[in-house]
Design an enzyme around this catalytic site. Sequence first.
Site, PDB file in Angstrom:
ATOM      1  N   ARG A 148       0.831  -1.188   0.000  1.00  0.00           N
ATOM      2  CA  ARG A 148       0.000   0.000   0.000  1.00  0.00           C
ATOM      3  C   ARG A 148       0.877   1.252   0.000  1.00  0.00           C
ATOM      4  O   ARG A 148       2.020   1.226   0.468  1.00  0.00           O
ATOM      5  CB  ARG A 148      -0.929   0.011   1.216  1.00  0.00           C
ATOM      6  CG  ARG A 148      -1.932  -1.139   1.212  1.00  0.00           C
ATOM      7  CD  ARG A 148      -2.819  -1.104   2.448  1.00  0.00           C
ATOM      8  NE  ARG A 148      -3.822  -2.175   2.404  1.00  0.00           N
ATOM      9  CZ  ARG A 148      -3.622  -3.407   2.850  1.00  0.00           C
ATOM     10  NH1 ARG A 148      -2.441  -3.733   3.383  1.00  0.00           N
ATOM     11  NH2 ARG A 148      -4.576  -4.320   2.770  1.00  0.00           N
ATOM     12  N   LYS A 175      -2.709  -1.973   7.725  1.00  0.00           N
ATOM     13  CA  LYS A 175      -4.166  -1.904   7.793  1.00  0.00           C
ATOM     14  C   LYS A 175      -4.728  -3.035   8.645  1.00  0.00           C
ATOM     15  O   LYS A 175      -5.714  -2.860   9.356  1.00  0.00           O
ATOM     16  CB  LYS A 175      -4.738  -1.977   6.376  1.00  0.00           C
ATOM     17  CG  LYS A 175      -6.239  -1.782   6.285  1.00  0.00           C
ATOM     18  CD  LYS A 175      -6.693  -1.773   4.844  1.00  0.00           C
ATOM     19  CE  LYS A 175      -8.196  -1.547   4.737  1.00  0.00           C
ATOM     20  NZ  LYS A 175      -8.645  -1.530   3.315  1.00  0.00           N
ATOM     21  N   ARG A 244      -1.477  -2.592  -7.123  1.00  0.00           N
ATOM     22  CA  ARG A 244      -1.835  -3.810  -6.393  1.00  0.00           C
ATOM     23  C   ARG A 244      -2.815  -4.657  -7.197  1.00  0.00           C
ATOM     24  O   ARG A 244      -2.741  -5.890  -7.203  1.00  0.00           O
ATOM     25  CB  ARG A 244      -2.443  -3.444  -5.032  1.00  0.00           C
ATOM     26  CG  ARG A 244      -1.426  -2.929  -4.040  1.00  0.00           C
ATOM     27  CD  ARG A 244      -2.060  -2.295  -2.803  1.00  0.00           C
ATOM     28  NE  ARG A 244      -2.904  -3.187  -2.030  1.00  0.00           N
ATOM     29  CZ  ARG A 244      -2.474  -4.070  -1.134  1.00  0.00           C
ATOM     30  NH1 ARG A 244      -1.168  -4.219  -0.917  1.00  0.00           N
ATOM     31  NH2 ARG A 244      -3.323  -4.821  -0.439  1.00  0.00           N
ATOM     32  N   HIS A 268      -3.937  -9.220   2.793  1.00  0.00           N
ATOM     33  CA  HIS A 268      -5.386  -9.301   2.849  1.00  0.00           C
ATOM     34  C   HIS A 268      -5.791 -10.342   3.886  1.00  0.00           C
ATOM     35  O   HIS A 268      -5.050 -11.301   4.137  1.00  0.00           O
ATOM     36  CB  HIS A 268      -5.962  -9.721   1.492  1.00  0.00           C
ATOM     37  CG  HIS A 268      -5.998  -8.608   0.496  1.00  0.00           C
ATOM     38  ND1 HIS A 268      -6.209  -8.810  -0.845  1.00  0.00           N
ATOM     39  CD2 HIS A 268      -5.867  -7.262   0.651  1.00  0.00           C
ATOM     40  CE1 HIS A 268      -6.196  -7.652  -1.481  1.00  0.00           C
ATOM     41  NE2 HIS A 268      -5.984  -6.708  -0.599  1.00  0.00           N
TER      42      HIS A 268
END
Length: 304
Positions: A148, A175, A244, A268
Amino acid sequence: MELAMETFGAVASRWHADNIRKWSAPVAARIARHFAEDCGPLLDRTVDTITAQQILHIVKQKERTGPDMARRLLGYISRVLDYAVAYGYREYNPGRSLHVALMPRQHGAFAAIHPNRMPEFLSAVEKHTPAPTATKTAFLLLTYTAVRRSEAVYATWPEIDLETKTWAIPAARMKMRRDHIVPLANQVAALLKNWKELCPKSESQWLFPGRGKNRADRPINPWGPLYLIRNAGFGGVMTVHGLRKVFSTVAHEAGCWEIDVIETQLAHKIPGVRGIYNHATYLQRRRELMQWYADTIDHWKAAS
């Protein structure tokens, strides 16, 4: 203490301190920077005297940079004023309805080109910024690793181990709020080694220190890689997050990489029961994946 005598800056600092645990370190720093750099005319005003017109003037100036950035700034100001109302500093929030005076929200915030346009895209970026710069090096790091934007822009040298070719991003900057290890392909290790030799000599721990007298205190403009993409002629069709998407698309379509390996590399959350019980990092497999992807990027560069 008379509540009405509190300045906007003081109330904003208090609101920021009360909410800082909700945010990752980069988000908290970004919000503080918005107040310091964009809200100058408001900071010393007593919070009960601030008007809608004063807020709108500041937000409209930010709108020149981008409608979405202006809306984000207005959101921060409005939350501080809601906080001021809750604690009795003023009776109402004059920023509540100002969004109607802003430009329409931009679409395609996560736009991505098709992978077959990557040779053209990389060539355009190279042509626009041929010399090594902090922003260009950050862009290349984003391209090769698919991390990111905030994870790259706020990276520090202590996180990088060029000997083992790994990048350890602490949970505070992720995140998902957990540590993330990024394997570095040979090309990325060489890129960072070269950058370490070329980057401005300073006491800064930032991987990409900002410009100016106080560059050691802050990293580069976090929006720099996006501006580079726009200046290369791909505004509206490609974004930093789009890098991404390209990685994910290419890796999945290749058919030789396990889904969990790809998703773990992207940091993720793996869905369902599998995600709850599977704590594997797949580091060796991800190292193979990222070397394969770096070679793919070099192939795109050669094709351009």
